[in-house]
Write an enzyme that holds these catalytic residues in place. Structure first.
Site, short mmCIF file in Angstrom:
data_model
loop_
_atom_site.label_atom_id
_atom_site.label_comp_id
_atom_site.label_asym_id
_atom_site.label_seq_id
_atom_site.Cartn_x
_atom_site.Cartn_y
_atom_site.Cartn_z
N ARG A 73 0.84 -1.21 0.00
CA ARG A 73 0.00 0.00 0.00
C ARG A 73 0.86 1.25 0.00
O ARG A 73 1.81 1.37 0.78
CB ARG A 73 -0.92 0.01 1.23
CG ARG A 73 -1.85 -1.18 1.30
CD ARG A 73 -2.79 -1.11 2.48
NE ARG A 73 -3.62 -2.32 2.55
CZ ARG A 73 -4.56 -2.52 3.46
NH1 ARG A 73 -4.81 -1.60 4.38
NH2 ARG A 73 -5.26 -3.63 3.45
N ARG A 93 1.82 1.66 10.29
CA ARG A 93 1.37 1.98 8.93
C ARG A 93 2.59 1.96 8.01
O ARG A 93 3.41 2.88 8.03
CB ARG A 93 0.68 3.35 8.88
CG ARG A 93 -0.20 3.56 7.66
CD ARG A 93 -0.92 4.90 7.73
NE ARG A 93 -1.82 5.01 8.85
CZ ARG A 93 -3.06 4.53 8.89
NH1 ARG A 93 -3.55 3.91 7.84
NH2 ARG A 93 -3.80 4.68 9.96
N GLU A 137 -6.90 1.29 15.28
CA GLU A 137 -7.49 0.30 14.38
C GLU A 137 -6.61 -0.93 14.25
O GLU A 137 -5.40 -0.84 14.06
CB GLU A 137 -7.70 0.93 13.00
CG GLU A 137 -8.33 -0.04 12.00
CD GLU A 137 -8.42 0.55 10.60
OE1 GLU A 137 -8.63 -0.24 9.66
OE2 GLU A 137 -8.28 1.78 10.45
N SER A 161 -10.77 -5.27 10.50
CA SER A 161 -12.12 -4.88 10.08
C SER A 161 -12.79 -6.05 9.40
O SER A 161 -12.13 -7.03 9.03
CB SER A 161 -12.09 -3.67 9.14
OG SER A 161 -11.43 -4.02 7.94
N ARG A 171 0.50 -4.77 12.59
CA ARG A 171 -0.21 -4.09 13.67
C ARG A 171 -0.40 -4.98 14.89
O ARG A 171 -0.41 -4.51 16.03
CB ARG A 171 -1.56 -3.58 13.16
CG ARG A 171 -1.42 -2.43 12.19
CD ARG A 171 -2.74 -1.82 11.82
NE ARG A 171 -2.54 -0.73 10.88
CZ ARG A 171 -3.52 0.04 10.39
NH1 ARG A 171 -4.76 -0.18 10.76
NH2 ARG A 171 -3.24 1.00 9.54
#
Length: 416
Positions: A256, A271, A343, A346, A384
């Protein structure tokens, strides 16, 4: 993408839902383009009918000059109209791809700040008990961002020694949990074609938010998540009703650019441009998708409970949903370092949005064929998760206490 007939019958709903998600789409212009397509399609179909009729006459011997002239005229008209139809159909598909999925009634309205906490688990450490993961990993020679940047650029890294072993242990634990929950494990390609990428619905609200790395000179992009190749697995296929739901778990590297993340938490491993992830994915009947969404969430929660990581579950507000999702849950872990939730994973119900784009259907027992529903959820995002484990398990003596469920994958060690 949404069905154009559904949009025509539910114009106000589609307009409202798109606006709630923060997408600017012109539904009236879209439907006008579809009207134009329908009109031109009728003309082309009529010309094709006439062509077939003339062809039948020409097959009964030497054709009359007037028949030959008629055939030539029809061919000329088709040569002019068919490219117009193809162009309009392309325009229609391109514009349909810009319309986001509609949201469920229980999705909170508003931006990110309007997301609603529906559950929490574990005790928050409200004193300064956490250890910064980056300082800790650097002090133990467990991560090397400097050499990662030298080799590949900023936000790339090497994992070493105990942290590399911890990542492997987390993967093995995650695999155990998802396979026990009925998900079949597979590895996936790390690249997908533009057709699959677009079919997954990864359409950013602006060009500045595009996250994908594209391969120059090839119709390929590096995947941002295993969701992409998993979605494309049954592309252009018809599944049998008796086989659904199909639950799979894909492991992959994820790439990403992290575009559009200015101002967000970016320290260390939280990140980065490349990380590994174990993703759950479901193909199911429309009437099964809401229950499957809860199942995926349950698996995710069970993972964090067994790891002993305090968390909360968030029902994501409409303005923070991506184009494909009708509803999404986020699981956020409690960071004792930052004294806030961050976060972690999800899970999303994308209904028939992705499957329609990639032509993934199911044949019912009565013979009828319809579009399936698809769902996705992160079992473990390893970078993470390592942050969360270090923050919650690093000891004052510099050792890392091993969560009980990870000991079998670390030779039974109590600490590393």
């Amino acid at each position: 993408m949404l069905d154009i007939n559904f949009i025509r019958k539910n114009q106000d709903l589609v307009k409202k839902s798109a606006a709630e998600k923060g997408y600017s789409v012109d539904i009236d212009a879209l439907l006008a383009l579809d009207d134009k397509r329908r009109s031109l399609l009728q003309e082309v179909d009529e010309l094709r009918r006439q062509r077939n009729e003339v062809s039948a006459k020409m097959g009964k011997g030497k054709p009359e000059p007037e028949i030959l002239a008629q055939a030539k005229e029809i061919k000329s008209k088709l040569s002019a109209e068919e490219p117009k139809l193809a162009e309009i159909e392309k325009q229609l598909r391109d514009n349909l791809a810009k319309v986001p999925n509609i949201i469920f009634d229980d999705v909170p309205l508003g931006g990110e700040e309007c997301s609603v906490e529906i559950k929490s688990w574990g005790d928050q450490k409200t004193t300064d008990e956490g250890v910064d993961h980056l300082d800790y990993a650097l002090s133990r020679d467990w991560v090397d961002f400097e050499r990662g940047a030298k080799v590949a650029g900023a936000k790339f890294y090497y994992l070493k020694n105990g942290l590399a072993l911890l990542e492997n242990a987390l993967l093995q634990f995650g695999l155990k949990k998802v396979t026990e929950a009925g998900f079949s494990f597979m590895t996936v390609p790390d690249m997908v074609s533009s057709k699959v990428l677009e079919g997954c619905g990864f359409n950013p609200r602006s060009s500045e938010q595009s996250d994908e790395y594209y391969i120059e000179g090839e119709d390929l992009a590096m995947i941002a998540t295993a969701e992409m190749p998993l979605t494309g697995y049954y592309m252009d296929e018809i599944l049998d009703e008796k086989d659904l739901p199909i639950c799979v778990a894909g492991y992959s590297a994820c790439f990403r650019k992290e575009a559009g993340t200015y101002g967000k938490h970016t320290r260390g491993l939280f990140r980065v441009h490349q990380f590994n992830k174990l993703e759950m994915y479901v193909f199911c009947l429309p009437e099964q998708s809401k229950d499957m969404h809860e199942k995926i969430r349950e698996v995710e929660e069970n993972i964090w409970q067994e790891l002993g990581i305090p968390y909360r579950v968030i029902n994501i507000a409409a303005g923070d949903l991506g184009a494909p999702a009708a509803k999404k849950y986020d699981i956020e872990y409690w960071s004792p370092v930052d004294q806030k939730y961050r976060e972690l994973t999800s899970c999303s119900n994308c209904t028939d949005f992705q499957a329609r784009s990639l032509n993934i259907r199911v044949r019912r027992e009565n013979g009828e064929v319809e579009v399936v529903h698809t769902l996705n959820g992160t079992a473990i995002s390893l970078a993470r998760t390592m942050v969360a484990v270090i923050e919650n398990y690093a000891q004052k003596d510099g050792k890392l206490k091993v969560p009980e469920v990870l000991k079998p994958y670390l030779g039974g060690a109590n600490e590393i």
